[in-house]
Design a protein around this motif. Sequence first.
Motif, mmCIF file in Angstrom:
data_model
loop_
_atom_site.group_PDB
_atom_site.id
_atom_site.type_symbol
_atom_site.label_atom_id
_atom_site.label_comp_id
_atom_site.label_asym_id
_atom_site.label_seq_id
_atom_site.Cartn_x
_atom_site.Cartn_y
_atom_site.Cartn_z
ATOM 1 N N LEU A 21 0.827 26.450 -57.357
ATOM 2 C CA LEU A 21 -0.615 26.717 -57.337
ATOM 3 C C LEU A 21 -1.103 26.468 -55.921
ATOM 4 N N MET A 22 -1.757 27.476 -55.328
ATOM 5 C CA MET A 22 -2.157 27.362 -53.931
ATOM 6 C C MET A 22 -3.630 27.708 -53.725
ATOM 7 N N ARG A 23 -4.260 26.932 -52.872
ATOM 8 C CA ARG A 23 -5.605 27.230 -52.379
ATOM 9 C C ARG A 23 -5.488 27.274 -50.870
ATOM 10 N N PHE A 24 -5.926 28.378 -50.283
ATOM 11 C CA PHE A 24 -5.731 28.600 -48.856
ATOM 12 C C PHE A 24 -6.923 28.161 -48.025
ATOM 13 N N HIS A 25 -6.627 27.763 -46.798
ATOM 14 C CA HIS A 25 -7.679 27.578 -45.804
ATOM 15 C C HIS A 25 -8.240 28.963 -45.476
ATOM 16 N N GLU A 26 -9.519 29.023 -45.174
ATOM 17 C CA GLU A 26 -10.091 30.295 -44.744
ATOM 18 C C GLU A 26 -9.403 30.769 -43.466
ATOM 19 N N ASP A 32 -3.998 30.948 -35.989
ATOM 20 C CA ASP A 32 -3.325 32.247 -35.968
ATOM 21 C C ASP A 32 -3.603 33.007 -37.263
ATOM 22 N N GLY A 33 -4.804 33.557 -37.368
ATOM 23 C CA GLY A 33 -5.177 34.346 -38.535
ATOM 24 C C GLY A 33 -5.725 33.492 -39.655
ATOM 25 N N SER A 34 -5.686 34.058 -40.846
ATOM 26 C CA SER A 34 -6.217 33.382 -42.031
ATOM 27 C C SER A 34 -5.150 32.480 -42.647
ATOM 28 N N GLY A 35 -5.577 31.696 -43.635
ATOM 29 C CA GLY A 35 -4.613 30.917 -44.400
ATOM 30 C C GLY A 35 -3.605 31.828 -45.079
ATOM 31 N N TRP A 36 -4.081 32.973 -45.581
ATOM 32 C CA TRP A 36 -3.183 33.953 -46.199
ATOM 33 C C TRP A 36 -2.138 34.448 -45.201
ATOM 34 N N ASP A 37 -2.558 34.697 -43.963
ATOM 35 C CA ASP A 37 -1.606 35.133 -42.932
ATOM 36 C C ASP A 37 -0.517 34.080 -42.712
#
Length: 129
Positions: A21-26, A32-37
């Motif tokens: 289960l993950m919650r990303f940083h904006e 270097d980009g978004s949390g998704w990146d």
Amino acid sequence: MLNIEGLEQLDRHAPVVMLNLMRFHERSRDGDGSGWDAYLRYSAITVPMIKARGGTLLWTGEAKAIALGTHDGNQWDFVALVCYPSVAAFLDMMMSEAYENEADPHRRNACAEHVIIATSEAYSKFRTK
């Protein structure tokens, strides 16, 4: 933090499916980009590590809404199910120098929160036995 004590109480040779289960940083913590990146960079490194240990990525998807239960503490962005042939294989990957030095920095840059729950199979429509 890896719960080695808890994992060592499990059968080290039994297959295990890890619910991630993950919650990303904006924004990625390294800028270097978004949390998704950053998570995509992490995945590019870890998927070969998983496969090298006989594991497989079973399923991934976006967490869309809480369908039942409290909303507090359950704001997840992404879910992944990863099967390992054994708890020992999971620990081998997580405790490897390559994971620690190459993969984990991307995970920490990506995730505001990352929970991994070790599961044992109770039922599966995919069971071959």
